[in-house]
Design a protein around this motif. Sequence first.
Motif, short mmCIF file in Angstrom:
data_model
loop_
_atom_site.label_atom_id
_atom_site.label_comp_id
_atom_site.label_asym_id
_atom_site.label_seq_id
_atom_site.Cartn_x
_atom_site.Cartn_y
_atom_site.Cartn_z
N ALA A 71 0.84 -1.20 0.00
CA ALA A 71 0.00 0.00 0.00
C ALA A 71 0.87 1.25 0.00
O ALA A 71 1.85 1.34 0.76
N HIS A 93 -3.68 3.59 4.90
CA HIS A 93 -4.24 2.34 4.38
C HIS A 93 -3.45 1.13 4.89
O HIS A 93 -4.03 0.07 5.17
N TRP A 99 -5.03 -2.07 6.91
CA TRP A 99 -4.82 -3.47 6.52
C TRP A 99 -4.13 -4.24 7.64
O TRP A 99 -4.40 -5.43 7.84
#
Length: 203
Positions: A25, A30, A34
């Motif tokens: 990413a 983000h 995750w």
Amino acid sequence: MGFAAAFFYLFAGIAVASAFLVVVARNPVHSVLWLILTFVNGAGLFILLGAEFLAMILVVVYVGAVAVLFLFVVMMLDVDFAELKQGALQYLPIGTLVGLVFLVELVLVVSTWAVGPGVSGAIKVPIQGAELTNTAALGHVLYTHYVYFFQASGLILLVAMIGAIVLTLRHKPGIRRQNIAEQIARGPADAVEMRKVKSREGV
């Protein structure tokens, strides 16, 4: 395929996929999201193994503290990661060497891995009887046989936290700070001032 096996493949597949997305990413926010998904699926795998204490610790400590704290730090500081990555290529040879060393160590560990002869029997024998849960058995071991080590580790963490606060504390000149002794010593004469205001006039 049984019910437990289906959930194992579900949790394991999502955990591997989200761990891969953590690395690839581009946005660090983000990546943290995750990472939280990876921790949650890891907790699900621990529950399938019967280690509910480890699952709870993984969610409470890592998801509730470490990952969320990192997320807020990234969002509040607004770090320019593009600028930080500009000089990353100069460390590529050293990083490649370290990665190869870790790869050789992992290959050696996997190739020489073996299960001890008494492990299967030790797993089947409970610590204090079959009526104890996993969490109760761990608490019994920590607070009886290893209570001094447990307290010593807590003391070390406390000293490390105080040391980090002391090292990062900066006293800037010109900033008014609270003086508790002066606040307690204040009397009514110091706090209240009586003035005679004439009619139709301000103070």
